[in-house]
Design an enzyme around this catalytic site. Structure first.
Site, short mmCIF file in Angstrom:
data_model
loop_
_atom_site.label_atom_id
_atom_site.label_comp_id
_atom_site.label_asym_id
_atom_site.label_seq_id
_atom_site.Cartn_x
_atom_site.Cartn_y
_atom_site.Cartn_z
N ASP A 110 0.73 -1.21 -0.17
CA ASP A 110 0.04 -0.16 0.09
C ASP A 110 0.83 1.41 -0.09
O ASP A 110 0.66 2.29 0.51
CB ASP A 110 -1.16 0.10 1.19
CG ASP A 110 -1.90 -1.39 1.21
OD1 ASP A 110 -2.39 -1.79 0.12
OD2 ASP A 110 -2.22 -1.66 2.23
N GLY A 118 -4.57 -4.24 -3.85
CA GLY A 118 -5.67 -3.31 -4.06
C GLY A 118 -4.76 -1.93 -4.43
O GLY A 118 -4.25 -1.18 -3.66
N HIS A 119 -4.89 -1.56 -5.73
CA HIS A 119 -4.05 -0.40 -5.98
C HIS A 119 -5.08 0.77 -6.39
O HIS A 119 -5.97 0.37 -7.64
CB HIS A 119 -3.14 -0.88 -7.10
CG HIS A 119 -2.27 -1.92 -6.94
ND1 HIS A 119 -1.81 -2.64 -8.05
CD2 HIS A 119 -1.97 -2.44 -5.73
CE1 HIS A 119 -0.90 -3.47 -7.32
NE2 HIS A 119 -1.08 -3.45 -5.80
N GLN A 171 1.89 -6.00 -3.38
CA GLN A 171 2.44 -6.13 -1.65
C GLN A 171 3.77 -5.31 -1.91
O GLN A 171 3.88 -4.34 -2.15
CB GLN A 171 2.54 -7.60 -1.53
CG GLN A 171 1.24 -8.40 -1.37
CD GLN A 171 0.71 -8.69 -2.79
OE1 GLN A 171 1.17 -9.37 -3.47
NE2 GLN A 171 -0.68 -8.57 -2.66
N LYS A 214 1.65 2.04 -5.08
CA LYS A 214 2.61 1.48 -6.27
C LYS A 214 1.60 1.84 -7.45
O LYS A 214 2.06 2.27 -8.52
CB LYS A 214 2.79 0.07 -6.14
CG LYS A 214 3.66 -0.39 -4.92
CD LYS A 214 3.87 -1.82 -4.77
CE LYS A 214 2.48 -2.44 -4.34
NZ LYS A 214 2.05 -1.95 -2.98
#
Ligand code: GDP
Ligand code: IMO
Ligand code: MG
Length: 444
Positions: free
Chosen positions: A8, A35-36, A217, A11
């Site tokens: 988080d 989750g991006h 990650q 990225k």
């Protein structure tokens, strides 16, 4: 491009920026645990599709090292298409492994079963999918493409997994025929996207096209190099790109790490600089530190340079992107962990034993805050002096240049000091730095 902390780091935003000068963007590990968030006119939340998808000319690849949950992937494709963002340039490796309903069930049940030993997983079936890959009972995308193979494999595997579900976890068994019908439907929808991605990337390499490998990650969640067992089940480190995409190490020119100007973590495990009081709450609130995938509150703490140095070493980083500098804007003073105290001794390095890490006490240096908004800064010259000093301090501690500074979630809220894809290697904030406008076309 890799995450230099516990995930988080921002990225998604940085990949989106770099994708402008990339011809191909590749996800090489992880699954829908990622989750991006990208803020480009509107907010996009991506779990599996590379963050380069917003550029119509960019090829996006989901590599062999990922694990694919077809239900979530197809939902993501539908959502993008509904917004008229084409997915025609998306390719999925035929060797990637597929997350099945029993993987999700086993992830959830085993977390409950572990009690105080739980990992705090995203419960998306990631660990069990990778476990089956290693155990050689996994089902790959290529198996999904052959209905007869899928039928045979799923009948056998579901009967085997039902023993675990029923006997170990006292859960009802799965119906193999229902799962076969469900996954055969997914297979037909995914078929146009499936490719030999190693071959495709080799063609791009031969044509000297720019390839961006996008880690999910972060370094400390790496199965081998992270805070085991509080890690994910894949290799987010830069070295993972070769295995997870099927390219040789000599093809990779540069490694960029993304780190927040502070630290966060989701799930269980030690976190030496964690702030349990008001400052931690403030960082969480200002930084909107809630998981993109699970909505869980992220734990917040000061920047940890022992982690930073470790990430530089393990990933061979050439440069860094520091994100969320703006979250620190209101603070009177800011602490940075420069080393640890471990069992009464000063410790400069990140200990490989998670139990030792849990005993580490951070040694802080305190820097003055700038107490001014940085969200409108677009060049180093716009930054308050104390913010610049803070960045210089981080770069010195980690001994790598900072190439990008992010001061807000939006694409334009960025200071590009050096283009990490094409730019020459150059020391951070050296006298001759001329910030490049983010909107300037940097394509070769
Ligand atoms: P990722 O998993 O590394 O892609 O990061 P996430 O998207 O899960 O979390 C980063 C969050 O911070 C997202 O909500 C981004 O929109 C947001 N973000 C990224 N960069 C910045 C920044 O510089 N400042 C602020 N305030 N938010 C940012
Ligand atoms: P992005 O790509 C932050 C964490 C989980 C848990 C551990 C194992 O958005 O940075 P898993 O479901 O992977 O078996 O969970 O890893 N985790 C993440 N934390 N960002 C992520 O992805 C994460 N993906 C997994 O919270 O602690
Ligand atoms: Mg995330």
């Amino acid at each position: 491009m890799i995450g230099a902390q516990w995930g988080d780091e921002g990225k998604g935003k940085i990949t989106d920026l770099l994708s402008k000068s990339a011809d191909v963007v590749v996800r090489y590990q992880g699954g829908v645990n990622a989750g991006h968030t990208l803020v480009v006119q509107q907010t996009f939340k991506l779990h599996l599709i590379p963050s380069g998808i917003l550029y119509p000319g960019t090829q996006c690849v989901i590599g062999n090292g990922t694990v694919i949950d077809p239900q979530v992937l197809l939902r993501e494709i539908d959502q993008l298409e509904a917004l008229e963002i084409s997915t025609k340039n998306l390719k999925i490796s035929e060797n990637a492994h597929v997350t099945m309903p029993y993987h999700r069930l086993i992830d959830q049940a085993s977390e409950a079963h572990r009690g105080t030993h739980k990992i705090g997983t995203t419960k998306r079936g990631i660990g069990p999918t990778y476990a089956d890959k290693s155990e050689r009972t996994g089902i790959r995308v290529i198996d999904l493409m052959e209905p007869e193979t899928l039928r045979k494999q799923l009948r056998w595997t579901i009967n085997y997994k039902n023993v675990i579900l029923e006997k170990l976890y006292a859960l009802p068994p799965l119906d193999p025929e229902a799962a076969i019908a469900e996954y055969l439907e997914y297979a037909e929808r995914l078929r146009p996207y499936v490719a030999d991605c190693g071959l495709l990337l080799d063609e791009a390499i031969q044509q000297r096209r720019n390839i961006l490998f996008e880690g999910a990650q972060g370094t400390l969640l790496d199965l081998d190099h992270g805070t085991y067992p509080y890690v994910t089940s894949s290799n987010p480190v830069a070295g993972g790109a070769c295995v997870g995409a099927g390219v040789g190490p000599t093809t990779i020119d540069r490694a960029l790490g993304v780190a927040k100007a502070y630290t966060t973590r989701v799930g269980e495990g030690p976190f030496p600089t964690e702030l349990l009081g008001d400052v931690g709450k403030m960082l969480g609130a200002r930084g909107a530190e809630f998981g993109t995938t699970t909505g869980r509150q992220r734990r917040c703490g000061w920047f940890d340079a022992a982690i930073g140095r470790y990430a530089v070493r393990i990933n061979g980083l050439d440069c860094l992107a520091i994100t969320k500098l703006d979250v620190l804007d209101s603070l009177e003073e800011i602490k940075v962990c420069v080393a640890y105290e471990l069992d009464g001794q000063r410790c400069e390095y990140f200990p490989r034993s998670t139990r030792k890490l849990a005993r580490c006490q951070p040694i802080y240096e305190t820097l003055p805050g700038w107490q001014r908004s940085t969200t409108d800064c677009r060049s180093l010259a716009d930054l308050p002096g104390a913010a610049l000093d803070y960045l210089k301090f981080l770069a010195e501690l980690m001994a790598v240049p900072i190439a990008i500074v992010s001061v807000g979630a939006k694409r334009e809220q960025t200071i590009i000091i050096e283009d990490p894809i094409h730019g020459p290697k150059r020391a951070l904030l050296s006298a001759n730095v001329s910030p490049v406008d983010v909107n300037q076309e940097v394509k070769r």
